[in-house]
Enzyme design. Structure first.
Site, PDB file in Angstrom:
ATOM      1  N   HIS A 136       0.844  -1.204   0.000  1.00  0.00           N
ATOM      2  CA  HIS A 136       0.000   0.000   0.000  1.00  0.00           C
ATOM      3  C   HIS A 136       0.878   1.253   0.000  1.00  0.00           C
ATOM      4  O   HIS A 136       1.035   1.928   1.016  1.00  0.00           O
ATOM      5  CB  HIS A 136      -0.954  -0.013   1.197  1.00  0.00           C
ATOM      6  CG  HIS A 136      -2.017  -1.053   1.075  1.00  0.00           C
ATOM      7  ND1 HIS A 136      -1.956  -2.269   1.734  1.00  0.00           N
ATOM      8  CD2 HIS A 136      -3.165  -1.081   0.348  1.00  0.00           C
ATOM      9  CE1 HIS A 136      -3.024  -2.989   1.426  1.00  0.00           C
ATOM     10  NE2 HIS A 136      -3.769  -2.296   0.588  1.00  0.00           N
ATOM     11  N   ASN A 137       1.423   1.547  -1.172  1.00  0.00           N
ATOM     12  CA  ASN A 137       2.345   2.661  -1.337  1.00  0.00           C
ATOM     13  C   ASN A 137       1.924   3.513  -2.540  1.00  0.00           C
ATOM     14  O   ASN A 137       0.873   3.273  -3.139  1.00  0.00           O
ATOM     15  CB  ASN A 137       3.773   2.124  -1.516  1.00  0.00           C
ATOM     16  CG  ASN A 137       3.836   1.041  -2.594  1.00  0.00           C
ATOM     17  OD1 ASN A 137       3.186   1.140  -3.641  1.00  0.00           O
ATOM     18  ND2 ASN A 137       4.592  -0.015  -2.341  1.00  0.00           N
TER      19      ASN A 137
ATOM     20  N   ARG B  74       3.092   3.643  -5.550  1.00  0.00           N
ATOM     21  CA  ARG B  74       3.016   2.905  -6.820  1.00  0.00           C
ATOM     22  C   ARG B  74       1.668   2.181  -6.930  1.00  0.00           C
ATOM     23  O   ARG B  74       1.104   2.076  -8.011  1.00  0.00           O
ATOM     24  CB  ARG B  74       4.181   1.918  -6.948  1.00  0.00           C
ATOM     25  CG  ARG B  74       4.317   1.327  -8.371  1.00  0.00           C
ATOM     26  CD  ARG B  74       5.543   0.435  -8.481  1.00  0.00           C
ATOM     27  NE  ARG B  74       6.751   1.168  -8.223  1.00  0.00           N
ATOM     28  CZ  ARG B  74       7.396   1.903  -9.131  1.00  0.00           C
ATOM     29  NH1 ARG B  74       6.930   1.982 -10.370  1.00  0.00           N
ATOM     30  NH2 ARG B  74       8.500   2.542  -8.824  1.00  0.00           N
TER      31      ARG B  74
ATOM     32  N   TYR C 224       1.306  -8.763   4.420  1.00  0.00           N
ATOM     33  CA  TYR C 224       0.515  -9.678   5.247  1.00  0.00           C
ATOM     34  C   TYR C 224       1.376 -10.305   6.332  1.00  0.00           C
ATOM     35  O   TYR C 224       0.987 -10.390   7.503  1.00  0.00           O
ATOM     36  CB  TYR C 224      -0.083 -10.785   4.387  1.00  0.00           C
ATOM     37  CG  TYR C 224      -1.317 -10.402   3.600  1.00  0.00           C
ATOM     38  CD1 TYR C 224      -1.947  -9.172   3.757  1.00  0.00           C
ATOM     39  CD2 TYR C 224      -1.864 -11.299   2.677  1.00  0.00           C
ATOM     40  CE1 TYR C 224      -3.074  -8.844   3.031  1.00  0.00           C
ATOM     41  CE2 TYR C 224      -3.008 -10.978   1.947  1.00  0.00           C
ATOM     42  CZ  TYR C 224      -3.608  -9.752   2.129  1.00  0.00           C
ATOM     43  OH  TYR C 224      -4.726  -9.431   1.417  1.00  0.00           O
TER      44      TYR C 224
END
EC number: 3.1.4.35
Length: 403
Positions: free
Chosen positions: A123-124, A126, A295
């Site tokens: 979750h960045n 990109r 995860y």
């Protein structure tokens, strides 16, 4: 281009290794730094660098054409190039012209968006670019500008850009179980998605970053509500509810019905948010590694804090094929099959890669199972041989004692 892609993926792997080391170092600490660090008082919601250091790259015609396709290789570009691509999308869709967006303000807004995505494995920034580029390609593929209003297009694009702002790398389940600041603030109701919305509009509250400054109050209210609705729709806990509601109106879908259009937009942003497997295998597979790493970081922390661990996040239980097969069969494919009923043109471009990906992971699973069975038999054989050798030694000792 291939060389650049390899370099970018290696950089990503290096970042993940650093994060692993940081996580290992934190194991001795009592508090998770991600629990209470949301929007620190000293974190400025304004660009950390001004526009002159963010040049607009001249995109080649080849790049411009590729940008409209779901097969676009998102690993080839560094952050400033991705910012230029996002800037191009807003210009190309006519959003800058139709909503009188100041081009310099657009640049500053995009810079601030970039600076408020964290350096997570998945979750960045990109990922933000991936989701927005897929939305841009779906707008083109499905001729959405003919079917929807420009305000709808603005909502879809802006919600895609903002949908994971300041994501900490730990999902809603963790937030709720760990009773984090966000879970308490939002009463356990989509804490992350509510946070993403809040950060998005805090950025827009800065005059130098407000791309909506020239929009009248009533249209702005509509745009704000639409963006909030779309970002909240990305909470996977609401997946079944949103998809079922859309299926109910599908046979009598009416573009003049605002409720129908809202349901469609919610499904569209959901499709884009989890669309990596639509892309070519060499683009999609590194994202699986990134997601699993995020995860595993969460499940490691959950174990250390005595919190429940989801099996699909446990590094001791999940593999790449097992992670992807269920997700493809029960989430991705049914959702894209549903959207294909309204837009038949997506079947070949979006559904076919998903079917192929499912088949490939099922083959890998078969190979994985065969290897496990082989190893099991080998271990049993070694155990049997070891037992026979032990029995022989005991008999020899007994025979010697009798002599």
């Amino acid at each position: 281009m291939e060389g650049l892609k390899v370099v970018e993926i290696e950089k990503c792997k290096s970042d993940i290794k650093k994060m692993r080391d940081e996580m290992a170092a934190r194991n001795t600490r009592t508090n998770c730094p991600c629990k209470y660090s949301f929007l620190d008082e000293n974190k400025k919601l304004i660009p950390q660098r001004d526009v002159p250091s963010y040049p607009k790259y001249m995109l080649s015609q080849e790049t411009i054409e590729a940008l409209r396709k779901p097969s676009f290789d998102v690993w080839l570009w560094e952050p400033n190039e991705m910012l230029s691509c996002l800037e191009h999308m807003y210009h190309d869709l006519g959003l800058v012209k139709d909503f009188n967006i100041n081009p310099i303000t657009l640049k500053r807004w995009l810079l601030c968006i970039h600076d408020n995505y964290r350096n997570n494995p998945f979750h960045n920034f990109r990922h933000c670019f991936c989701v927005t580029q897929m939305m841009y390609s779906m707008i083109s593929l499905c001729s959405l500008q003919v079917k929807l209003s420009q305000i709808d297009i603005l909502m879809l694009m802006t919600a895609s850009v903002c949908h994971d702002l300041d994501h900490p790398g730990y999902n809603n389940t963790y937030q709720i179980n760990a009773r984090t600041e966000l879970a308490v603030r939002y009463n356990d109701i989509s804490p992350l998605e509510n946070h993403h919305c809040a950060v998005a509009f805090q950025i827009l509250a800065q005059p130098e970053c407000n791309i909506f400054s020239n929009i009248d109050q009533e249209p702005f209210k509509k745009i704000r509500q639409g963006i909030i609705t779309l970002i909240l729709a990305t909470d996977m806990a609401r997946h079944a509810e949103i998809l079922e509601s859309f299926k109910e109106i599908l046979d009598n879908f009416d573009y003049s019905n605002e409720g129908h259009v809202t349901q469609l937009k919610m499904v569209l942003i959901k499709c884009c948010d989890i669309s990596n497997e639509v892309r070519p295998i060499e683009v999609a597979e590194p994202w699986v590694d990134c997601l699993l790493e995020e995860y595993f970081m969460q499940s490691d922390r959950e174990k250390s804090e005595g919190l429940p661990v989801a099996p699909f996040m446990d590094r001791d239980k999940v593999t790449k094929p097992t992670a992807q097969i269920g997700f493809l069969k029960f989430v991705l494919i049914p959702m894209f099959e549903t959207i294909a009923k309204l837009f038949p043109e997506v079947e070949e471009v979006l559904l076919q890669p998903l079917w192929e990906s499912r088949d490939r992971y099922e083959e890998l699973k078969q190979i994985e199972d065969a290897m496990k069975e082989l190893q099991k038999k080998k271990n049993e054989s070694l155990a049997t041989e070891g037992s026979t050798i032990m029995d022989t030694k005991i008999l020899l000792r007994f025979a010697r004692s009798m002599l």
